[in-house]
Design a protein around this motif. Structure first.
Motif, PDB file in Angstrom:
ATOM      1  N   HIS A  37      -4.832 -18.658 -35.473  1.00 58.01           N
ATOM      2  CA  HIS A  37      -4.188 -19.634 -34.599  1.00 58.01           C
ATOM      3  C   HIS A  37      -2.753 -19.204 -34.283  1.00 58.01           C
ATOM      4  O   HIS A  37      -2.296 -19.274 -33.130  1.00 58.01           O
ATOM      5  N   GLU A  69      -4.329 -24.608 -38.586  1.00 50.46           N
ATOM      6  CA  GLU A  69      -3.854 -25.275 -37.379  1.00 50.46           C
ATOM      7  C   GLU A  69      -2.370 -25.621 -37.470  1.00 50.46           C
ATOM      8  O   GLU A  69      -1.652 -25.595 -36.466  1.00 50.46           O
ATOM      9  N   GLU A 111       5.262 -23.073 -40.645  1.00 45.84           N
ATOM     10  CA  GLU A 111       4.237 -24.028 -41.051  1.00 45.84           C
ATOM     11  C   GLU A 111       4.841 -25.422 -40.869  1.00 45.84           C
ATOM     12  O   GLU A 111       6.029 -25.619 -41.123  1.00 45.84           O
ATOM     13  N   GLY A 171      -0.448 -22.534 -36.789  1.00 47.77           N
ATOM     14  CA  GLY A 171      -0.472 -22.263 -35.350  1.00 47.77           C
ATOM     15  C   GLY A 171       0.466 -23.183 -34.587  1.00 47.77           C
ATOM     16  O   GLY A 171       1.192 -22.744 -33.686  1.00 47.77           O
ATOM     17  N   GLU A 172       0.475 -24.462 -34.956  1.00 49.10           N
ATOM     18  CA  GLU A 172       1.352 -25.418 -34.270  1.00 49.10           C
ATOM     19  C   GLU A 172       2.811 -25.051 -34.447  1.00 49.10           C
ATOM     20  O   GLU A 172       3.600 -25.044 -33.494  1.00 49.10           O
ATOM     21  N   HIS A 207     -10.520 -14.839 -40.612  1.00 48.63           N
ATOM     22  CA  HIS A 207      -9.192 -14.560 -40.072  1.00 48.63           C
ATOM     23  C   HIS A 207      -8.815 -13.087 -40.219  1.00 48.63           C
ATOM     24  O   HIS A 207      -8.022 -12.564 -39.438  1.00 48.63           O
ATOM     25  N   ARG A 238      -6.481 -17.372 -46.250  1.00 47.77           N
ATOM     26  CA  ARG A 238      -7.339 -18.036 -45.259  1.00 47.77           C
ATOM     27  C   ARG A 238      -8.810 -17.657 -45.456  1.00 47.77           C
ATOM     28  O   ARG A 238      -9.120 -16.677 -46.137  1.00 47.77           O
TER      29      ARG A 238
END
Length: 461
Positions: free
Chosen positions: A244, A215, A185, A218-219, A296, A292
């Motif tokens: 993600h 997001e 995260e 995911g990043e 999801h 989430r």
């Protein structure tokens, strides 16, 4: 001492077959054709039931310090609860504090666990201080049977590692064959969102989820995968919660990269709606990554079917609602992060079989066989076969049960699944040949569990 488990259906990751199981001492001696007469000191009737390898929970936190308190389960209470739920091996995390050595950390965790566990156990190592000494000590940890090293892209000032530090640890993992586990995260961005929410007077538990958007998981997952690709290191994403992040893992695996991921039952069955429960009830569901939105869940179940998600662990890290979760009243950022789950993983995942989300074999694979291979314990663990440890669960697929804090054995004052009705229940549990759970109760005890030095990840290519 010999035990015969008679009349059941033996289920391994490779298939199901009607067979009796003969146990001699701590090992499985033979699979016997039904009707073939075998003498044994004890006979367990498994008629109408599954006979499966004991569950392996590859992600637990017993007695873990966090935010001025510690998780409520000791190694004794947590492993007793695990046994009740059909889990016969846990792998816990030794937590390095900044300024301390990895080896002294491992010694401290041995001091907590040794002689206190009711089932077998191993350790991963949390690396929070990357320097020349700790990188060298990774080699000594591997020699001591600990070859998985967890790092954090979250929690700046506590566990957070920079990309450069992660790169160095990954280079050492590539050199040694170890696996880097990643809490993915974007902690720098999350801290800004948390500060902004509090400044605007948003203090309820649901803000924990809203300030850690999918997001940013995911990043961070994509960034960890890129660093692993540059270094050639194996990467294991812990507690993946968001589509993600799953997309990034799927893409990497499709290219043949050594990237693996786990999810947890809470992300399959609970959602942001639980975090939003009124009167501070949402604090019971605060964990990181957060729960989430429900959409999801569909993607996570798909990932389990396609093997883009390799297995399911619990991230069991229980904090009592009273006096622990309540530390965050008026400031959601102070709620201890973690949820209970070690007792219910096998039963919850069986609902995937009941609902047609998983095959019977895949249920066994993600809860036992894959963790055994991933964490270097196979074929000693994770399979019903001659020569394996007699970690065996007799499972009744038709029994009905209702989950509740009033009946669970975890040392925590609430259940995240209170009132949930399940189909399927553990009937009998053997740990290395000893019956530790049956209809008459718990027969194990602290000190039965042994430390497991582990080999390297068997899935590396």
């Amino acid at each position: 001492m010999s035990t015969l488990i008679r009349g059941g259906t033996v289920v391994n990751a490779t298939g199901a077959v009607a067979a009796d199981v003969l146990v001699q001492g701590e090992k499985i001696a033979a699979l016997v054709a039904p009707g073939f007469e075998v003498q044994a000191d004890t006979v367990i009737d498994a008629t109408g039931k599954y006979v499966i390898p004991g569950g392996i929970d590859g992600h637990t936190h017993m007695e873990m310090p966090f935010g001025g308190t510690s998780s409520a389960d000791t190694f004794e209470t947590g492993t007793v609860a695990a046994a009740w739920g059909g889990t016969t091996t846990i792998i816990d995390f030794a937590v390095q504090a900044k300024g301390t050595s990895l080896l002294s950390t491992l010694d401290r965790w041995h001091g907590k666990a040794d002689g206190n566990c009711a089932v077998d156990y191993g350790f991963h190592m949390i690396v929070s201080d990357v320097n020349d000494t700790s990188l060298k000590e990774m080699e000594s940890c591997i020699d001591a049977g600990v070859n998985t090293f967890k790092m954090f892209m979250a929690y700046p000032g506590v566990f957070y590692a920079t990309d450069g530090e992660i790169l160095r640890a990954m280079q050492k993992a590539r050199e040694t064959g170890a696996t880097i586990m990643m809490h993915a995260e974007n902690g720098i961005a999350i801290d800004q969102l948390v500060a902004q929410a509090l400044a605007n007077g948003h203090t309820d538990p649901v803000q924990h989820g809203l300030t850690r958007p999918p997001e940013l998981e995911g990043e961070a997952t994509s960034r960890a995968i890129a660093l692993a690709k540059v270094t050639g290191a194996p990467l294991y994403i812990v507690h993946l919660s968001a589509s993600h992040a799953l997309d990034a893992v799927t893409k990497a695996r499709d290219t043949g990269q050594n990237v693996f991921a786990e999810t947890c039952p809470q992300y399959l069955f609970l959602s942001l709606e639980d975090l939003a429960k009124p009167d501070f009830e949402g604090a019971k569901y605060v964990a990181s990554p957060p729960l989430r939105p429900k959409e999801h869940q569909t993607e996570l179940w798909r990932g389990l079917r396609t093997n883009d998600l390799s297995l399911v662990s619990t991230d069991h890290c229980p904090f009592c609602f009273k006096d622990q979760k309540e530390l965050g009243r008026g400031d959601f950022s102070k709620i201890p992060n973690g949820m209970p789950g070690v007792e219910h993983r096998m039963d919850l995942l069986h609902q995937g079989v009941v609902r047609g989300e998983l095959s019977l074999e895949r249920w066994v694979e993600i809860s036992s066989t894959t963790p055994a291979r991933m964490f270097g314990l196979y074929p000693r663990k994770g399979v019903i076969a001659p020569g394996a440890d007699a970690d065996i669960v007799v499972y009744d697929p038709t029994a009905e049960q209702t989950l509740s804090a009033a009946t669970h054995h975890m040392n925590v004052d609430y259940s995240a699944y209170e009132g949930m009705e399940l189909t399927g229940k553990v009937d009998t549990v053997l740990s290395r040949g000893k019956v530790v759970v049956d209809g008459a109760g718990f027969h194990g005890g602290a000190g039965h569990g042994r430390f497991l030095g582990r080999d390297l990840n068997q899935y590396l290519i």
